[in-house]
Enzyme design. Structure first.
Site, PDB file in Angstrom:
ATOM      1  N   HIS A  17      -6.097  -3.094  -4.551  1.00  0.00           N
ATOM      2  CA  HIS A  17      -6.765  -1.539  -4.665  1.00  0.00           C
ATOM      3  C   HIS A  17      -7.880  -1.043  -3.354  1.00  0.00           C
ATOM      4  CE1 HIS A  17      -4.893  -2.815  -8.646  1.00  0.00           C
ATOM      5  NE2 HIS A  17      -5.596  -1.686  -9.200  1.00  0.00           N
ATOM      6  N   GLU A  63       3.575   6.485 -11.506  1.00  0.00           N
ATOM      7  CA  GLU A  63       3.087   7.804 -11.067  1.00  0.00           C
ATOM      8  C   GLU A  63       4.390   8.913 -10.499  1.00  0.00           C
ATOM      9  OE1 GLU A  63       1.938   4.172 -10.973  1.00  0.00           O
ATOM     10  OE2 GLU A  63      -0.203   4.526 -11.308  1.00  0.00           O
TER      11      GLU A  63
END
Lengths: 321, 322
Positions: free
Chosen positions: B128, B59
């Site tokens: 998450h 990322e």
């Protein structure tokens, strides 16, 4: 080799050297504050590398960025004004020493999170490829950035997508005070890092401006032609401290070591070559000193005479309208 | 026409990419997998792999690459598989995307959208399931959007793509399948404009993203008891449309803020401060916040439910002010 070329290379290196010396002086006088990282000793890399670029190619750098910006052709007065924090500075006083940007000269900035600008460089190259432009991007960083994750992620992307970027690792042997052998597992051959991603990599004597230029004269056309990224390690040495906060040699290296490297001062090397080949006389160098001295004097005067930004400028350019 | 939230996002990006070749979509599995949540369904077929780009799982690297491409004049849309992974790219977002315009004295622009789902879904565990909008809202130089309905999602994503600044566009996994009426034809919704989603006179409830649905549900229940809540969705979290909120508070005299993120330093704290500073004299009671609990999200459904705002808590908060 063209005599005028050599004069020009020497003149640019001399400008950076005298500019940096003057910056240190201005820092001591508290005209410049914050962090100030001098490029003294490493001038041959910026000058030799930029000499092979077109004006529309991109250049991006880390926080030791004055030399790259000046080599790209930025007005020394506007660079000095930025160091002074003046409204006439390249970035209107909002960037400072570590964040010079000069868009008209395609100098896309100095960045001060180690390794953080390497993905940006890769993105500039991506944009050029995306738009089918035959531009190259040159990204300067120190060897201290090599082990960073962002460098590795960027190398992988550049190699994967064959992006037209040239990574120039200025290996001055120390990441602030930590020598490469205590920071980089592959310190004996840092170019191996890039090779492991399939990037063609080589090492060049970063004290020899002609060697740097020769390497770039070979590499730039390859990258411009779309043959993918390239990595050049330029071995060098900084003659001053990491920043103005530490002395020239400090505890982490010896005075003798600094003196040893100073024998290979990039300006001295080129001067000796030019004298030996009778391409210039001592009188020519004196003349260059006078010219460059005057440029730096004018730059400082411009910075001194310029206004500071207004308080009302504080909130300008946070967002684009 | 009725569309799902997912389809609305797909349409927004599709229309914008047809309009402007500088726009490309980049992220993990956005091309041949069609996006982890199928938001980019059909994109690689329509636009090709040059403009719909799968990345490695890095990322920081690909977000930084997108920022660099934006500096060179392109308009990237970065899909983060989830906003949680934005933490890995936070240096690029905070130190580069948000600051480059300012540091360069206005020379450089970063027209960039970073989008993906934030907040909890069901039992995805602590790494998450988090709402990080307050982090992004804290940083000068970023715009932050968190739409709740398909119509808002489409109109705001189109505006985000056209905006010359870096925009964090926060979706929600549990919203992707929700449906709603979306205006036909070409339209955009301006960034920084809230909407009154339900009119009422007794209390103002401010809620965004998934929490808007909860607030509307609460308002429905309260209405049956004769309590009329006015529900406002800021839609854009930064810049915040304080005016619309304050106008409502001046009418109702009471404010409840519902947010899924952690309580301490959450976005609701900022909204409350702004309302206190602007409309203190109009308040008949202190502002109440209903927030996520200050814990890493537990896996167990019973504990997860306990960590998130729910209907009883919103109703209790409203009633406590009356």
């Amino acid at each position: 080799m063209d005599t005028a070329d050599l004069h020009s290379l020497y003149r640019q290196m001399l400008l950076i050297r005298r500019f940096e010396e003057k910056s240190a002086e201005m820092y001591a006088l508290a005209k410049i504050a914050g962090f100030l990282h001098l490029y003294i000793g490493e001038e041959a890399i910026a000058v030799g590398a930029v000499a092979s670029l077109r004006p529309d190619d991109y250049v991006i750098s880390a926080y030791r960025d004055h030399g790259h910006c000046l080599a790209r052709g930025s007005d020394p007065g506007r660079v000095m004004a930025e160091l002074f924090g003046k409204a006439t500075g390249l970035c209107k006083g909002k960037g400072g020493s570590m964040h010079l940007v000069d868009l008209p000269h395609r100098f896309m900035g100095g960045y001060a999170i180690v390794g953080g600008h390497i993905p940006l460089a890769t993105g500039l190259a991506f944009a050029n490829k995306y738009q089918s432009l035959d531009l190259v991007t040159v990204c300067f960083f120190g060897e201290g950035a090599l082990p960073s994750g962002q460098a590795h992620e960027a190398f992988n992307l550049a190699a994967l997508w064959k992006l037209p970027v040239i990574y120039i690792c200025e290996n001055n042997r120390y990441g602030m005070g930590t020598p490469a052998e205590r920071a980089i597992a592959l310190y004996t051959d840092v170019a191996e890092t890039a090779r492991s991603y399939g990037i063609t990599a080589e090492s060049v004597d970063g004290m020899d401006v002609l060697a740097v230029r020769a390497a770039m004269q070979r590499v730039v056309p390859q990258v411009r032609a779309g043959h993918g990224p390239w990595f050049i390690e330029a071995t060098t040495y900084r003659f001053m401290g990491h920043s103005m906060a530490d002395p020239a040699h400090g505890h982490y290296r010896t005075k003798e070591e600094v003196e040893e490297y100073r024998k290979r001062d990039p300006l001295l090397l080129l001067k000796n070559t030019m004298l030996a080949q009778k391409l210039a006389s001592e009188a020519d160098f004196k003349q260059l000193e006078r010219e460059v001295g005057e440029i730096v004097r004018v730059a400082v005067k411009f910075a001194e005479d310029s206004p500071f930004p207004a308080r009302s400028d504080l909130h300008v350019d946070v967002l684009q309208e | 026409m009725e569309l799902s939230y997912r389809e609305a996002l797909n349409q927004a990006m599709r229309e914008e990419m047809r309009r402007d070749r500088r726009i490309f979509l980049i992220g993990e599995d956005v091309a041949y997998y069609q996006g982890a949540f199928k938001v980019s369904k059909g994109f690689v077929e329509d636009f090709g792999s040059r403009r719909v780009i799968d990345t490695p799982i890095t990322e920081a690297g690909f977000t930084g690459l997108a920022i660099g491409a934006a500096m060179a004049g392109l308009c990237p849309i970065v899909e983060l598989m989830t906003m949680n992974f934005g933490i890995v790219a936070l240096d690029q977002i905070v130190n580069n995307a948000a600051k480059i315009r300012y540091m360069s004295g206005g020379q450089l622009s970063v027209p960039l959208v970073i989008r993906g789902p934030g907040s909890a879904a069901h039992q995805l565990g602590a790494q998450h399931s988090q709402s990080l909008e307050a982090w992004f809202c804290h940083v000068p130089g970023l715009k932050v959007i968190a739409p709740a309905t398909p119509h808002d999602a489409k109109g705001l994503l189109k505006s985000a793509i056209r905006d010359p600044n870096p925009v964090i566009f926060i979706e929600a996994q549990l919203l992707y399948g929700t449906k709603g009426e979306v205006q036909e034809g070409e339209f955009t919704i301006p960034i920084g404009v809230a909407e009154v989603k339900r009119a009422g006179r007794d209390v103002t409830i401010v809620a965004y993203s998934k929490m808007l649905l909860l607030a509307l549900e609460a308002a429905e229940v309260l209405s049956r008891e004769g309590i009329e809540a006015e529900v406002i969705d800021p839609r854009t979290l930064k810049p915040l449309d304080l005016q619309t909120i304050v106008t409502s508070v001046k009418k109702t005299g009471r404010l409840v803020i519902v947010e899924e993120g952690w309580h301490f330093c959450g976005l609701g704290a900022q909204i409350a401060e702004s309302v206190y500073a602007t409309a203190f004299d109009y308040l008949d009671s202190p502002i109440r916040r209903v927030t996520g609990e200050d814990v890493p999200m537990p896996y167990c459904r019973l504990l997860e439910d306990a960590a998130l705002p729910d209907l009883p808590r919103v109703i209790e908060a409203v009633k406590s002010l009356l």
